[in-house]
Design a protein around this motif. Structure first.
Motif, PDB file in Angstrom:
ATOM      1  N   UNK A  26      41.454  40.995  37.699  1.00  8.99           N
ATOM      2  CA  UNK A  26      40.032  40.749  37.916  1.00  8.99           C
ATOM      3  C   UNK A  26      39.827  39.441  38.685  1.00  8.99           C
ATOM      4  N   UNK A  47      41.942  38.040  40.725  1.00  8.38           N
ATOM      5  CA  UNK A  47      42.384  38.240  42.099  1.00  8.38           C
ATOM      6  C   UNK A  47      41.377  39.021  42.917  1.00  8.38           C
ATOM      7  N   UNK A  48      40.583  39.838  42.248  1.00 12.24           N
ATOM      8  CA  UNK A  48      39.634  40.706  42.936  1.00 12.24           C
ATOM      9  C   UNK A  48      38.211  40.177  42.933  1.00 12.24           C
ATOM     10  N   UNK A  49      38.000  39.011  42.346  1.00  9.96           N
ATOM     11  CA  UNK A  49      36.630  38.514  42.193  1.00  9.96           C
ATOM     12  C   UNK A  49      36.096  37.967  43.511  1.00  9.96           C
ATOM     13  N   UNK A  50      34.976  38.486  43.919  1.00  9.90           N
ATOM     14  CA  UNK A  50      34.328  38.027  45.148  1.00  9.90           C
ATOM     15  C   UNK A  50      33.486  36.807  44.800  1.00  9.90           C
ATOM     16  N   UNK A  97      45.752  29.742  42.025  1.00 12.27           N
ATOM     17  CA  UNK A  97      46.400  30.420  43.144  1.00 12.27           C
ATOM     18  C   UNK A  97      45.402  30.965  44.150  1.00 12.27           C
ATOM     19  N   UNK A  98      44.185  31.153  43.712  1.00 15.81           N
ATOM     20  CA  UNK A  98      43.194  31.687  44.658  1.00 15.81           C
ATOM     21  C   UNK A  98      42.827  30.654  45.730  1.00 15.81           C
ATOM     22  N   UNK A 108      46.715  33.302  49.289  1.00 13.54           N
ATOM     23  CA  UNK A 108      45.996  33.430  48.007  1.00 13.54           C
ATOM     24  C   UNK A 108      45.844  34.858  47.517  1.00 13.54           C
ATOM     25  N   UNK A 146      45.313  39.235  48.578  1.00 14.64           N
ATOM     26  CA  UNK A 146      44.398  40.009  49.430  1.00 14.64           C
ATOM     27  C   UNK A 146      42.951  39.593  49.228  1.00 14.64           C
ATOM     28  N   UNK A 182      39.332  39.578  48.437  1.00 17.24           N
ATOM     29  CA  UNK A 182      38.567  40.520  47.616  1.00 17.24           C
ATOM     30  C   UNK A 182      37.407  41.179  48.357  1.00 17.24           C
ATOM     31  N   UNK A 183      36.749  40.425  49.217  1.00 17.00           N
ATOM     32  CA  UNK A 183      35.602  41.009  49.915  1.00 17.00           C
ATOM     33  C   UNK A 183      36.073  42.124  50.842  1.00 17.00           C
ATOM     34  N   UNK A 189      38.817  43.830  50.634  1.00 19.77           N
ATOM     35  CA  UNK A 189      39.321  44.895  49.794  1.00 19.77           C
ATOM     36  C   UNK A 189      38.181  45.762  49.262  1.00 19.77           C
ATOM     37  N   UNK A 193      33.878  47.732  43.560  1.00 19.84           N
ATOM     38  CA  UNK A 193      33.945  46.296  43.298  1.00 19.84           C
ATOM     39  C   UNK A 193      34.612  45.976  41.957  1.00 19.84           C
ATOM     40  N   UNK A 245      32.912  45.543  39.275  1.00 16.93           N
ATOM     41  CA  UNK A 245      31.997  44.599  38.638  1.00 16.93           C
ATOM     42  C   UNK A 245      30.666  45.312  38.404  1.00 16.93           C
ATOM     43  N   UNK A 292      38.593  46.582  32.450  1.00 13.32           N
ATOM     44  CA  UNK A 292      38.873  45.654  33.546  1.00 13.32           C
ATOM     45  C   UNK A 292      37.694  45.447  34.475  1.00 13.32           C
ATOM     46  N   UNK A 306      27.827  42.019  44.901  1.00 10.69           N
ATOM     47  CA  UNK A 306      28.912  42.975  45.134  1.00 10.69           C
ATOM     48  C   UNK A 306      29.241  43.636  43.799  1.00 10.69           C
TER      49      UNK A 306
END
Lengths: 373, 373
Positions: free
Chosen positions: A127, A129-132, A152-153, B61, B63, B65-66, B68, B75, B77, B110, B132
DNA sequence: CTAGGTCTCTTTATCGATTCAGAACCAGGC
DNA sequence: GCCTGGTTCTGAATCGATAAAGAGACCTAG
């Protein structure tokens, strides 16, 4: 292009409406439609009107946020990462109070909040890693694997309570000193039979039994490096030592920062013989658990038992709990500001907020009978 | 805005690392690097290892997220929209309890939570348009302009408490009937001097003074269409009428659902002469405000004053508050499930949860003196 | 009459990834 | 030898928008 569109219509019977769809229909360029939505001053009112009408007609939901964010490079959202379960964070007045402060400054600047918890190992990492988002606020009482994931982001970060990472803004209090004051308050009242209930993060509990003790074995010199929970234990230790008590004889139980769960630890402690005359709880939530059990067993507070907490959550005042006040919502607003108005200071700001012992009605000298025994 | 600046500074300093950068360096295609991150089973472990090493070296950092989200169309979310300020929602145990339930089911799958409040007209509209997310949970006690904004996104939506929109899943309780039970409880105890404190949403208060009355002028037949606040008032009305009281003689004050602010309304009501023997509060938070003022003035509860609340928030039990219980966190889990596991049912599900009057220690028959006066 | 400015709108070039069809290669079965 | 099928990897086509520069039209002042 229109051929392509036709093709698409056939493939998936629901054609997505995009800026291009509207542009084609109105007979203008895509950019112009974009401007109609995002920069109304860039085109004639009349044309804008027509574009909006067509958009309405086609049931266009507005510019796609993901695409927009990708192109603009800005999300308008900050991620708030908890190292515990989210549903658990919402049960903790301290976390909620912090969020309240953070929300206040975020809202003012039109920034959204993306909340992320730690339901089980692995999920949160994905989550995060995927958070915008444009940055993270890391709300973490103790060392935790998520810290690394967040860093790491490579986005702006503020850590709250723990850990202090060089180059990363930090907000916290002097937990060790504050905890020492809480303990001293009881010691000065004359208590000698004291028990401690520490707040151990869930993550430290996963492996199984027997780890409580490991968690409690603190390198006192470096306790601050292990987060608020252990820093507080170290503070209690400081005070007890100074008062001449033997640390090894003080019963100390770790528990989750949850009223319900804390009751179990409280029950164990109140079962001890001789029963302690005072309990130091590492958080107010835990202190409430102690008070619940005491009430249930008819143990009078503060006549037969003194209790001191930590945090001064809103419920502490009505409950009359003696505790250490820390500026909870201010921590949130400060963290928010550090994230939203970053300074170019070097080194990164490290804000230590004020704390203060608030004496209320759960503390008193130990009962005579106990003192004589 | 300033966040953007910081972001930009970093970007211009160092050239951004993307999948392509890594691909070039390793000597493979961009797709393969993508697979290394997102579908590890699609390439040889050895190659993946090498890719990850280079990624680490370049400080990649992960991929974006946006990008992706744009490509995937998902999203992970959900947006949670409050029609009040967020910092205000965090002060309301009912809202927090709801969030707790929602967070529980979201986390398990998740899914992240994107919280959006309504700090001032205009801001939230933009945030909602830019969020998003894959769907929205609309937490709205009463009619509100944001409802329209949310629906326009054409994403899956669940409304909570209000409004019921055909085709949109709904979660709520029978506020009117429940409120009627709360009032009846007092009436059956013999109270005839009753005052009501209603919960009026902030949005309805903006224009200025004098609007309280307008808000209270309810078309009783259609009160449910105006949300929980007025449905409850209608329920109190039903009960009073049934008991033969004259509605126009019952003092009724609207206030914000905030303990602090509710105290003012409570003060006004306890100033009345003759003083009511019972107060009906439309929420527990308001009831606490009443109890605060009563305590401050030495008015005994329940001997001199009965109080009944609504919601049964966690603090109600320790406070001994008689109230109407509604399943707060279950509302959250239900809403979450409706959003995350959409059914193809037609019409959309409309879940009405159970409520129950919980009699505790803040209600008793009216005092003799009052009854005789 | 022309250089410069302002309004509107268009063109072109990204933003950073994923999807999907296929190419290259290898092993095994007939 | 040829076909089948599986594993790896590649290239091209998107996903849906915004930024930056440019092209016409029209106006103004020297």
């Amino acid at each position: 292009m229109s051929l392509l569109n036709q093709f698409r219509i056939r493939v998936s019977d629901v054609e997505r409406v995009t800026l291009q769809t509207i542009a084609d229909r109105v007979g203008v360029s895509r950019t112009t439609v974009s401007n109609a939505f995002s920069r109304p001053d860039q085109l004639k009112q009349e044309l804008r009107q027509r574009i909006m009408e067509v958009a309405e007609e086609l049931d266009y939901p507005g510019p796609n946020p993901a695409a927009r964010t990708l192109r603009r490079g800005r999300a308008g959202v900050i991620g708030v990462v908890f190292t515990e379960t989210l549903s658990y964070a919402f049960a903790d007045s301290y976390a909620v109070g912090f969020l309240r402060g953070l929300a206040r400054v975020a809202e003012q600047s039109g920034t959204g909040l993306h909340l992320i918890g730690w339901p089980s190992p692995g999920v949160a990492e994905e989550v995060i890693g995927d958070a915008v988002v444009d940055g993270f606020c890391l709300f973490s009482p103790e060392a935790h694997p998520l810290v690394e994931t967040v860093l790491r982001r490579r986005l702006p970060v503020v850590t709250v309570d723990h850990p202090y990472v060089p180059g990363v803004p930090f907000v916290g209090i002097e937990d060790r000193a504050a905890a020492s004051e809480a303990a001293t308050c009881l010691l000065e009242l004359g208590h000698r039979h004291i028990a401690i209930i520490a707040a151990q993060p869930m993550a430290a509990q996963v492996p199984g039994r027997g780890h409580e003790q490991a968690w409690l074995d603190i390198d006192l010199a470096a306790a601050h490096r292990f987060g608020a929970g252990r820093a507080r234990v170290a503070g209690y230790h400081d005070a007890c030592l100074k008062a001449g008590l033997s640390w090894s004889e003080i019963p100390i139980h770790p528990t989750t920062n949850d009223r319900e769960i804390a009751r179990r630890a409280a029950a164990r402690i109140l079962d001890l013989d001789p029963r302690p005359t005072a309990v130091i709880a590492a958080t107010d939530e835990i202190a409430f658990g102690v008070m619940d059990v005491a009430a249930q067993r008819g143990i009078g507070i503060p006549d037969e038992l003194s209790v001191v907490g930590f945090d001064d959550v809103p419920a502490a005042e009505p409950a009359g709990l003696t505790t250490v006040r820390q500026p909870i919502t201010e921590k949130g607003t400060t963290a928010g500001r550090l994230l939203l108005e970053p300074s170019r200071d070097d080194p990164a700001p490290c804000v230590l907020m004020e704390h203060r012992l608030i004496v209320r009605r759960t503390t008193a000298p130990p009962p005579r009978t106990k003192r004589n025994s």
